[in-house]
Enzyme design. Sequence first.
Site, PDB file in Angstrom:
ATOM      1  N   SER A 196      -4.668   7.756   7.406  1.00  0.00           N
ATOM      2  CA  SER A 196      -4.249   6.766   6.560  1.00  0.00           C
ATOM      3  C   SER A 196      -3.267   5.850   6.926  1.00  0.00           C
ATOM      4  O   SER A 196      -3.860   5.061   7.824  1.00  0.00           O
ATOM      5  CB  SER A 196      -3.689   7.701   5.315  1.00  0.00           C
ATOM      6  N   LYS A 232       7.584  -5.255 -17.226  1.00  0.00           N
ATOM      7  CA  LYS A 232       8.996  -4.474 -16.369  1.00  0.00           C
ATOM      8  C   LYS A 232       8.894  -3.053 -16.250  1.00  0.00           C
ATOM      9  O   LYS A 232       9.137  -2.356 -15.284  1.00  0.00           O
ATOM     10  CB  LYS A 232      10.209  -5.044 -17.206  1.00  0.00           C
TER      11      LYS A 232
END
Length: 476
Positions: free
Chosen positions: A145, A195
């Site tokens: 990864s 948000k």
Amino acid sequence: MKLIEILTSPWAIQPEKLSEIQGIYATHLRGEKIDIEAIEARLNRPLSSEQQDYEIRDNGVAVLSVDGVIAPKANLFTRVSGGASAQLLIKQVESAIADPRVSGLVLAVDSPGGSVLGTPELAATIRELSAEKPIVTVSEGTLASAAYWFGSAANAVYISGPTVNVGSIGVVMTHDYSPRATGGQATEITAGRYKRIASSVAPLTAEGKQYLQDQVDHIYSVFVDAVADHRGVAAEDVVQHMADGRVFIGQQAVDAGLVDGIATVDAIVQQMAADANQFSARRVAQIAAKSNTAAGAGGALGGSTSPTVASAGAAKSHDPIHEENEMPDPVATVLTREALERDHAPLYAQLRTDFMAEGAASERQRILGIEAHSMPGHEALISTLKADGKTTPDQAAAQVLGAEKTKLAAMATNLKGDAPDPVKPTDDPQATSAKKPTHEAIAARAQEIVTAESNAGRRISYAQAAARANNELSAA
């Protein structure tokens, strides 16, 4: 970086490691005390935030060890995970390359990955500075990864043996409904559509899930593009052969083009100490699946007959046992059945199954085609032609007709020998008109009738043909 951001931000890490880390932080965020001693006992090592500096070995070759989970900065995260800081790694790589004592740098990486924050910057630093002094990545455990993200930025990438884990190219993000739940209820007042669209104190909506998915997809595309640039291949090749989230083990990683061969840290140090310039050019990934397809072998991820290659100008390896970076001579290299079976066992087994099925179907069609041309009296010939495994139906038809012609000629000869002596000619018109056809004429006409009927797809015995020929000629 706040712990809640670590807990919820995108990661490039193996899933099981992420779950362990998030579990520890979830405990901390709930206000519960983290049992440091218990963690140390489970990890079988003391927790420490200290990160090792590079070590200079033979002939100025520096070795920088990178172990554990990658975090943006050194903090409680690196203490718990026992990992490394991307920020500190950047400084150490920069210092090593600037150090006049250092002729080249080996990154000894054993890491399952980590946070994506700071990883692209670390990879870019390694990519840029590898043009100044040779940088090689070697893993003797795990190169997965985020660790592969920056590890592949080196000029060459190696693994130490057949059980090293490589890859896991992908991105994961976790949404926890309420990791800070204490039994109370939280109310959020927001401004701006996005948000708190994926709030941790409310169930994840479809729109919130898509928002997070878009973020993960974007980071994944950045990851893929970086690997493509590092390994000198197209992004499509990375997606197809390297970046589906799988972990490749040992030779699988070589065949997929993720690494350039098998060599230990000590072996690479020795090679670099002997001639650091051999690693000054960037290796180009050679994907075995593509090479096999070009050779007509079917495009499976096969064995070691397709070694990785060096980019233009790269020097040859000084370790012929472990390193595979020379392009084989296409004229001299022949893929034999033995090599295919030995080095590409799964591909060989699949091809063998497919070819056997195709061969069996073809053989059935051949036998049925031969049987369609069978004629009475030629059964033994038909059996021989079916058993030889090579005679085609058309060839069988020619042989059967030839045998029938020979048979008819022999019968005509026998009939001629058995025929009575011809009668003396007479001047009687009635006797002349009643004269019977000769055996030769009957045999010849009978042959014509048999051939015509066979060509028309019908069967007729010679006796029937002879009778018809006699009638026709007698009536003529």
